[in-house]
Design a protein around this motif. Structure first.
Motif, short mmCIF file in Angstrom:
data_model
loop_
_atom_site.label_atom_id
_atom_site.label_comp_id
_atom_site.label_asym_id
_atom_site.label_seq_id
_atom_site.Cartn_x
_atom_site.Cartn_y
_atom_site.Cartn_z
N ASN A 58 -31.40 70.01 -0.55
CA ASN A 58 -30.32 70.50 0.30
C ASN A 58 -29.08 69.64 0.09
O ASN A 58 -29.08 68.68 -0.70
CB ASN A 58 -30.73 70.53 1.78
CG ASN A 58 -31.19 69.16 2.28
OD1 ASN A 58 -30.79 68.14 1.74
ND2 ASN A 58 -32.02 69.16 3.31
N THR A 119 -25.11 73.64 -3.18
CA THR A 119 -25.95 74.25 -2.16
C THR A 119 -25.08 75.08 -1.21
O THR A 119 -23.86 74.98 -1.20
CB THR A 119 -26.72 73.18 -1.37
OG1 THR A 119 -25.78 72.22 -0.85
CG2 THR A 119 -27.72 72.46 -2.27
N SER A 120 -25.74 75.89 -0.40
CA SER A 120 -25.03 76.81 0.51
C SER A 120 -24.07 76.07 1.43
O SER A 120 -24.45 75.10 2.10
CB SER A 120 -26.05 77.59 1.33
OG SER A 120 -25.41 78.46 2.24
N SER A 122 -21.78 73.99 1.01
CA SER A 122 -21.63 72.54 0.80
C SER A 122 -20.20 72.15 0.45
O SER A 122 -19.83 70.98 0.58
CB SER A 122 -22.56 72.08 -0.32
OG SER A 122 -22.14 72.61 -1.57
#
Length: 474
Positions: A58, A119-120, A122
């Motif tokens: 993550n 990452t999502s 980010s």
């Protein structure tokens, strides 16, 4: 370790080293093709900064890893977000501790597996944009090398970026699988002694993927290696198929469905046939799926001779994927390959797999034919009317008024191939049907590609040219 092949790619890297401005270079290609190895070996590990993404990590893990790498190079860690992380990278590169690569005098920054860092939510891409646009691009001594296997991410976020990174990538190096000649050099370098016939067979199974070939044990025969790596429970390539696609694509189920459908029609499928086979709607998602599979070298789209885009055929051209789906998928026999080596199933696959090897070595075929500096369009042809079922998997449509109609024939013994009367007549009928249906006014040269070459007899003159396996190693 010795760097095998990649001569053109090394020349490209050297050119970016010697340029008078900062360069943002992307090295991309499918998983296991040797991207990281190329960059590490070319620069001999002499980086001002080298970080890599964490698979499945993550945002917190990615930034923590980036901070640790900054500290390892003598920089300041502790960044809480990507803007801070790139700011601290800038501080490191401006410091006296920054190492300029001896080969080119530039500050070489290598960010491996860059797609994993994004990452999502980010903000990674925005921070990278700011780092490059506000600082690195204004200098003349930064060489930023980005690398990653998720080719669709590379294309969409770096090449097709419509924001701050639009047209900022200054160099693209796409790493293709090895050719037969490069595979032979790699195996010899590793002490794996195989004949050219066996190297070709290894290519039919593993393709030109260096990582797969590196796994071959020189103490075992090729058949034993295939069983050990692919069929044995716990074999290093036993689960490679799923891992390969899951690592490349976020929505891998769509890509897997297309690949499985194409594997059942090895000569290729038209778009409408493929849509029906995978039960998908014809739209942007389907188009993107096909493009992403092509970008990674799993599919290749061939124009049907004279058909343009409307006659385009999509064909599975990754040898390992075809092999895995045909033999390994659902097979629990750990010694299946060795036990069935002479089976009709393997003989049938061998013929098709050799055709695929030839399709992946068109430049070598052209050199063998003595075709230099002539524009050539590689396409296929399938009869629609006068000769039902007839097809030519490879037509080399040349700008010099010649079209080579290529027939590929695998001979497991490596001996010369003998054209018999019935086959000679079939070849001539196929050429006649091709000329009639396409209206081709070019000279049609039937060209036979076979490992041991063509045996001279009463019917060998049917083929205007012959190409051997040795020619494919050129």
């Amino acid at each position: 370790m010795q760097l095998i092949g990649r001569k053109e790619e090394q020349r490209e890297l050297q050119r970016y080293c010697e340029s008078k401005k900062s360069e943002f270079v992307v090295v991309y290609g499918r998983r296991r093709v040797g991207k990281t190895y190329l960059v590490r070996q070319f620069f001999a590990g002499q980086f001002a900064f080298y970080a890599t993404g964490i698979a499945g990590g993550n945002m917190r893990m990615q930034i923590k890893g980036f901070n640790a790498t900054l500290e390892r190079y003598g920089g300041r860690g502790g960044a809480q977000n990507w803007v801070e992380a790139f700011e601290r990278l800038r501080e490191l590169l401006e410091s006296d501790r920054a190492l300029r690569d001896a080969a080119c005098g530039k500050l070489v920054v290598f960010i491996d597996e860059m797609p994993w860092l994004d990452t999502s939510r980010s903000g990674f891409i925005a921070a990278l944009e700011f780092f490059w646009n506000s600082w690195a691009s204004a200098r003349d001594d930064v060489l930023l090398v980005a690398c990653g296997s998720a080719t669709s991410w590379i294309v969409n976020n770096l090449f097709k970026n419509r924001g701050g990174l639009h047209n900022r990538v200054t160099g693209r190096i796409h790493l293709d699988p090895f050719t037969l000649g490069e595979c032979e050099s790699l195996l010899r370098n590793n002490g794996v002694n195989l004949s050219r016939q066996e190297v070709t067979e290894a290519y039919m199974v593993f393709g030109g993927i260096p990582y797969y070939l590196e796994l071959l044990d020189r103490r075992l025969s090729l058949d034993q290696n295939i069983d050990w790596l692919c069929f044995r429970h716990g074999g290093q390539l036993r689960d490679e198929f799923e891992e390969l696609f899951r690592s490349l694509y976020k929505h891998a189920d769509r890509h897997l469905a297309v690949v499985r459908a194409c594997a059942k029609r090895e000569a290729g499928m038209e778009r409408i046939e493929l849509l029906d086979a995978v039960n998908m709607s014809d739209g942007g998602t389907f188009t993107s799926t096909l493009e992403e599979l092509e970008q990674c070298g799993f599919l290749r789209s061939y124009p049907r001779y004279g058909g343009g885009k409307q006659g385009e055929i999509y064909q599975l051209v990754d040898p390992f994927t075809l092999f895995w789906l045909r033999f390994v998928d659902g097979n629990n026999d750990e010694r299946w390959w060795s036990a069935n080596r002479l089976s009709a199933k393997i003989r049938s696959w061998s013929g098709r797999a050799f055709e695929l090897v030839c399709l992946l070595h068109v430049p070598q075929m052209l050199r063998a034919l003595g075709v230099w500096g002539v524009s050539v369009n590689a396409c296929s042809w399938r009869s629609r009317s006068t000769s039902p079922g007839a097809q030519i998997d490879l037509v080399l449509d040349r700008a010099d008024g010649v079209a080579n109609l290529c027939e590929m024939k695998w001979v497991s013994s490596g001996e010369e191939y003998a054209i018999v009367k019935a086959y000679s007549q079939a070849l001539l009928r196929k050429a006649e049907a091709f000329a009639h249906e396409t209206g081709a006014s070019k000279a049609l040269h039937i060209t036979l590609v076979t490992p041991g070459g063509l045996k001279r007899n009463a019917y060998s003159g049917t083929a205007a040219a012959a190409i051997t396996a040795d020619d494919l190693f050129m």
